[in-house]
Design a protein around this motif. Structure first.
Motif, PDB file in Angstrom:
ATOM      1  N   ILE A  84       5.015  10.227  -5.725  1.00  0.00           N
ATOM      2  CA  ILE A  84       3.477   9.527  -5.585  1.00  0.00           C
ATOM      3  C   ILE A  84       2.625  10.732  -4.848  1.00  0.00           C
ATOM      4  N   THR A  85       1.606  11.274  -5.369  1.00  0.00           N
ATOM      5  CA  THR A  85       1.008  12.082  -4.563  1.00  0.00           C
ATOM      6  C   THR A  85      -0.467  11.659  -4.040  1.00  0.00           C
ATOM      7  N   GLU A  86      -0.734  10.393  -4.613  1.00  0.00           N
ATOM      8  CA  GLU A  86      -2.237   9.755  -4.171  1.00  0.00           C
ATOM      9  C   GLU A  86      -2.036   9.009  -2.923  1.00  0.00           C
ATOM     10  N   SER A  87      -3.101   8.848  -2.138  1.00  0.00           N
ATOM     11  CA  SER A  87      -2.986   8.143  -0.921  1.00  0.00           C
ATOM     12  C   SER A  87      -3.537   6.686  -0.925  1.00  0.00           C
ATOM     13  N   GLN A  88      -4.069   6.074  -2.141  1.00  0.00           N
ATOM     14  CA  GLN A  88      -4.600   4.882  -2.245  1.00  0.00           C
ATOM     15  C   GLN A  88      -3.938   4.271  -3.576  1.00  0.00           C
ATOM     16  N   GLY A  89      -3.694   2.868  -3.641  1.00  0.00           N
ATOM     17  CA  GLY A  89      -3.318   2.176  -4.657  1.00  0.00           C
ATOM     18  C   GLY A  89      -2.328   0.929  -4.192  1.00  0.00           C
ATOM     19  N   VAL A  90      -1.633   0.312  -5.228  1.00  0.00           N
ATOM     20  CA  VAL A  90      -0.646  -0.489  -4.912  1.00  0.00           C
ATOM     21  C   VAL A  90       0.666   0.042  -5.412  1.00  0.00           C
ATOM     22  N   VAL A  91       1.542   0.169  -4.574  1.00  0.00           N
ATOM     23  CA  VAL A  91       3.079   0.475  -5.191  1.00  0.00           C
ATOM     24  C   VAL A  91       3.908  -0.737  -5.584  1.00  0.00           C
ATOM     25  N   ILE A  92       4.275  -0.958  -6.919  1.00  0.00           N
ATOM     26  CA  ILE A  92       5.167  -1.958  -7.136  1.00  0.00           C
ATOM     27  C   ILE A  92       6.457  -1.984  -6.424  1.00  0.00           C
ATOM     28  N   ALA A  93       6.800  -2.952  -5.753  1.00  0.00           N
ATOM     29  CA  ALA A  93       8.154  -2.975  -5.027  1.00  0.00           C
ATOM     30  C   ALA A  93       9.256  -3.758  -5.695  1.00  0.00           C
ATOM     31  N   GLN A  94       8.752  -4.886  -6.470  1.00  0.00           N
ATOM     32  CA  GLN A  94       9.600  -5.551  -7.409  1.00  0.00           C
ATOM     33  C   GLN A  94       8.845  -6.182  -8.445  1.00  0.00           C
ATOM     34  N   VAL A  95       9.726  -6.212  -9.847  1.00  0.00           N
ATOM     35  CA  VAL A  95       9.001  -6.857 -10.813  1.00  0.00           C
ATOM     36  C   VAL A  95       9.847  -8.145 -11.295  1.00  0.00           C
ATOM     37  N   ALA A 103       0.687  -1.316  -0.133  1.00  0.00           N
ATOM     38  CA  ALA A 103      -0.086  -0.117   0.001  1.00  0.00           C
ATOM     39  C   ALA A 103       0.728   1.261   0.047  1.00  0.00           C
ATOM     40  N   VAL A 104       0.141   2.438  -0.194  1.00  0.00           N
ATOM     41  CA  VAL A 104       0.813   3.797  -0.259  1.00  0.00           C
ATOM     42  C   VAL A 104       1.296   3.947   1.065  1.00  0.00           C
ATOM     43  N   ASN A 105       2.427   4.467   1.253  1.00  0.00           N
ATOM     44  CA  ASN A 105       2.969   4.768   2.536  1.00  0.00           C
ATOM     45  C   ASN A 105       3.988   6.141   2.340  1.00  0.00           C
ATOM     46  N   PRO A 106       4.220   6.731   3.369  1.00  0.00           N
ATOM     47  CA  PRO A 106       5.048   7.968   3.393  1.00  0.00           C
ATOM     48  C   PRO A 106       6.506   7.832   2.564  1.00  0.00           C
ATOM     49  N   ARG A 107       7.220   6.842   2.954  1.00  0.00           N
ATOM     50  CA  ARG A 107       8.362   6.332   2.202  1.00  0.00           C
ATOM     51  C   ARG A 107       8.393   6.242   0.646  1.00  0.00           C
ATOM     52  N   ALA A 108       7.333   5.486   0.339  1.00  0.00           N
ATOM     53  CA  ALA A 108       7.049   5.393  -1.186  1.00  0.00           C
ATOM     54  C   ALA A 108       6.546   6.752  -1.783  1.00  0.00           C
ATOM     55  N   LYS A 109       5.733   7.497  -0.878  1.00  0.00           N
ATOM     56  CA  LYS A 109       5.351   8.895  -1.675  1.00  0.00           C
ATOM     57  C   LYS A 109       6.773   9.769  -2.055  1.00  0.00           C
ATOM     58  N   GLU A 110       7.570   9.512  -1.129  1.00  0.00           N
ATOM     59  CA  GLU A 110       9.183  10.336  -1.221  1.00  0.00           C
ATOM     60  C   GLU A 110       9.834   9.746  -2.204  1.00  0.00           C
ATOM     61  N   ASN A 111      10.059   8.472  -2.234  1.00  0.00           N
ATOM     62  CA  ASN A 111      10.926   7.890  -3.308  1.00  0.00           C
ATOM     63  C   ASN A 111      10.397   7.822  -4.673  1.00  0.00           C
ATOM     64  N   ASP A 160       5.955   2.200  -9.891  1.00  0.00           N
ATOM     65  CA  ASP A 160       4.674   2.489 -10.485  1.00  0.00           C
ATOM     66  C   ASP A 160       3.540   2.362  -9.379  1.00  0.00           C
ATOM     67  N   LEU A 161       2.546   3.233  -9.819  1.00  0.00           N
ATOM     68  CA  LEU A 161       1.468   3.139  -8.644  1.00  0.00           C
ATOM     69  C   LEU A 161       0.192   2.377  -9.436  1.00  0.00           C
ATOM     70  N   ILE A 162      -0.426   1.173  -9.168  1.00  0.00           N
ATOM     71  CA  ILE A 162      -1.399   0.558  -9.636  1.00  0.00           C
ATOM     72  C   ILE A 162      -2.864   1.284  -9.030  1.00  0.00           C
ATOM     73  N   LYS A 163      -3.587   1.855  -9.880  1.00  0.00           N
ATOM     74  CA  LYS A 163      -4.901   2.489  -9.469  1.00  0.00           C
ATOM     75  C   LYS A 163      -5.851   1.859 -10.185  1.00  0.00           C
ATOM     76  N   GLY A 164      -5.753   0.998 -10.993  1.00  0.00           N
ATOM     77  CA  GLY A 164      -7.079   0.310 -11.634  1.00  0.00           C
ATOM     78  C   GLY A 164      -6.831  -0.999 -12.220  1.00  0.00           C
ATOM     79  N   ILE A 165      -7.669  -1.750 -12.488  1.00  0.00           N
ATOM     80  CA  ILE A 165      -7.414  -2.790 -13.407  1.00  0.00           C
ATOM     81  C   ILE A 165      -8.654  -3.228 -14.353  1.00  0.00           C
ATOM     82  N   ASP A 166      -8.779  -3.008 -15.401  1.00  0.00           N
ATOM     83  CA  ASP A 166     -10.042  -3.289 -16.271  1.00  0.00           C
ATOM     84  C   ASP A 166     -11.242  -2.264 -15.724  1.00  0.00           C
TER      85      ASP A 166
END
Length: 472
Positions: free
Chosen positions: A304-315, A293-301, A330-336
């Motif tokens: 990211i300005t959004e507060s919801q979604g899934v942050v990709i940590a590893q591919v 989930a979005v957290n302060p560290r991910a926002k900074e790194n 990348d921040l995943i905000k939606g699927i289909d």
């Protein structure tokens, strides 16, 4: 007489003047009372059908009518009884020799849902786990022996089959993605062996992830319809009479209903039962990412300005995500077109898809939004039950980090005993001194062995050293 008339006239005149003065100067303004209008009543026609009483125009009596949905579905919910064989010693000698009279006893009971007219039934895996014999009783009290077609332990779903002499009532699958919070639902099952019990409630939440059901891999519908022991495996239906979930769990300190119950969404159930019937096991699809989930560290790194979604940590290398161009951060905000607010939203949707399906992922990268099509790949795993672990194919990067060119990865422990050793992530390179390059190799070796044979496993421990263990 004349004097009397003069006095009377003066009295009348004085009274009139006094009254007039009071009216003009002293009497307060009269209070005007307006006619009260009835508060308007608003009647919704969805998701339930409401009736308005004609007995009063000023008060509308609203009541939800669930009778049609209940009548359409109650005959398709069955009572599942699990039997086991138990030896009862007749004397001390029988007890010491573990001998005695064999007796068939009920070990547990739950519910199930007929989803085809020829007798396929879906229930929870925990309802039938360990059974030596299963009996299914319909709403008309007819009973049948049931065969287990297949199970998914992780999703807690099992498929049974009965052979009836006529076409059976069944419940069609609904679209659980379309179900809305606040929507009326019915739970149908056999709590406390009370057959054909119907309870009503609303959908309290969606995409719930529960620690005891492998958080971040499951996604449940939460409802406040009363669900108790025996409801497991029963139906959660909407007011159209469509199956939108299989009732699975309750959260309670007492073991009975306290207002929170959870169901496996129907889109996931439908995919699982179709796979079991067609392939014999579940064909799990994956994107090929890990995230959070979005957290302060991910926002900074990652800007990211959004507060919801899934942050990709590893591919993962070689995955559909890598081939499609998804990247760390990348921040995943939606699927289909469905919004993704947390990991359970993502995992719940992907678990309803099959390998080689293409999904359109909406991402935000450095504030720029785009839609990227991703082809899902098959997640291969195999449970080595004699050892008590599940293995999966590792990524190329995972092998490279340990200077390996082959092996399979321990994904999770299957028993409490193996959980103590923290084996997750360990690479197995050989089984019975034969190199293994994939899950398919493991399956081939294990299934060709005699059940009484020992299993030799060579693995690379956390220090990079090769170690061999023999399991008897």
């Amino acid at each position: 007489m004349k004097r009397f008339l003069n006095l009377l006239g003066i009295a009348i005149l004085s009274g009139s003047l006094t009254l007039g003065a009071y009216k003009l100067f002293l009497e307060p303004e009269p209070v005007k009372i307006a006619e009260e209008k009835p508060i308007p009543q608003y009647v919704s026609t969805t998701p339930a059908t409401y009736t308005v009483s004609n007995s009063s125009k000023s008060t509308a009596n609203l009541s939800a009518d669930f009778t049609t949905a209940a009548e359409k579905t109650v005959n398709a919910v069955v009572h599942v009884k699990q039997y086991g064989i138990q030896r009862t010693p007749r004397n001390l000698m029988d007890f010491l020799r573990n001998d005695g009279v064999q007796q068939k006893r009920i070990r547990g009971a739950g519910s199930g849902v007929i989803f085809t007219e020829d007798g396929y039934i879906v229930t929870n895996n925990h309802v039938i786990d360990g059974a030596t014999e299963l009996e299914v009783t319909l709403n008309n009290n007819k009973s049948y022996k049931a065969e287990v077609i297949g199970t998914s332990r992780q999703a807690d779903i099992a498929v049974l089959k009965i052979e009836a002499d006529a076409k059976l009532s069944y419940i069609p699958f609904g679209d659980s993605n379309s179900a809305k919070i606040g929507e009326w639902v019915l739970a149908i099952g056999n709590p406390f062996n009370l057959t054909s019990t119907v309870t009503a409630g609303i959908i309290s939440a969606k995409s719930r992830d529960l620690d005891e059901f492998d958080a971040n891999t499951q996604s449940f519908i939460q409802t406040d319809a009363a669900i108790n022991p025996g409801n497991s495996g029963g139906a959660l239906i909407n007011t159209k009479g469509e199956l939108i979930g299989i009732n699975t769990a309750i959260t309670s300190q007492t073991g009975s209903y306290v207002g929170y119950a959870f169901a496996v969404p129907s889109n996931n159930v439908r995919k699982i039962v179709n796979d079991i019937i067609e392939y014999g096991d579940v064909q799990k699809a994956i994107i090929g990412i890990s995230g959070h989930a979005v957290n302060p560290r991910a926002k900074e790194n990652y800007d990211i300005t959004e507060s919801q979604g899934v942050v990709i940590a590893q591919v993962e290398s070689g995955s559909g995500a890598e081939e499609a161009g998804l990247k760390e951060g990348d921040l995943i905000k939606g699927i289909d077109g469905l919004p993704i607010k947390k990991f359970a939203d993502l995992s719940g949707y992907v678990n309803s898809k099959s390998p080689n399906d293409i999904i359109n992922i909406t991402i935000s990268r450095h504030g720029n939004e785009s839609i990227i099509p991703v082809k899902l790949k098959k997640y291969e795993s195999y449970q080595i039950k004699d050892i008590g672990v599940e293995v999966v194919n590792p990524s190329k990067d995972e092998l490279k980090r340990q200077n390996l060119d082959h092996g399979v990865k321990i994904n999770r422990a299957l028993t409490k005993r193996m959980t103590r050793y923290n084996l997750e992530g360990i690479i197995i390179t050989e089984i019975d001194r034969v190199k293994v390059k994939s899950v398919a190799d493991v399956k081939k070796i294990i299934e060709s062995k005699h059940p009484d044979e020992d299993i030799s496993v060579t693995l690379i421990d956390g220090n990079g050293e090769k170690r061999e263990f023999v399991f008897q």
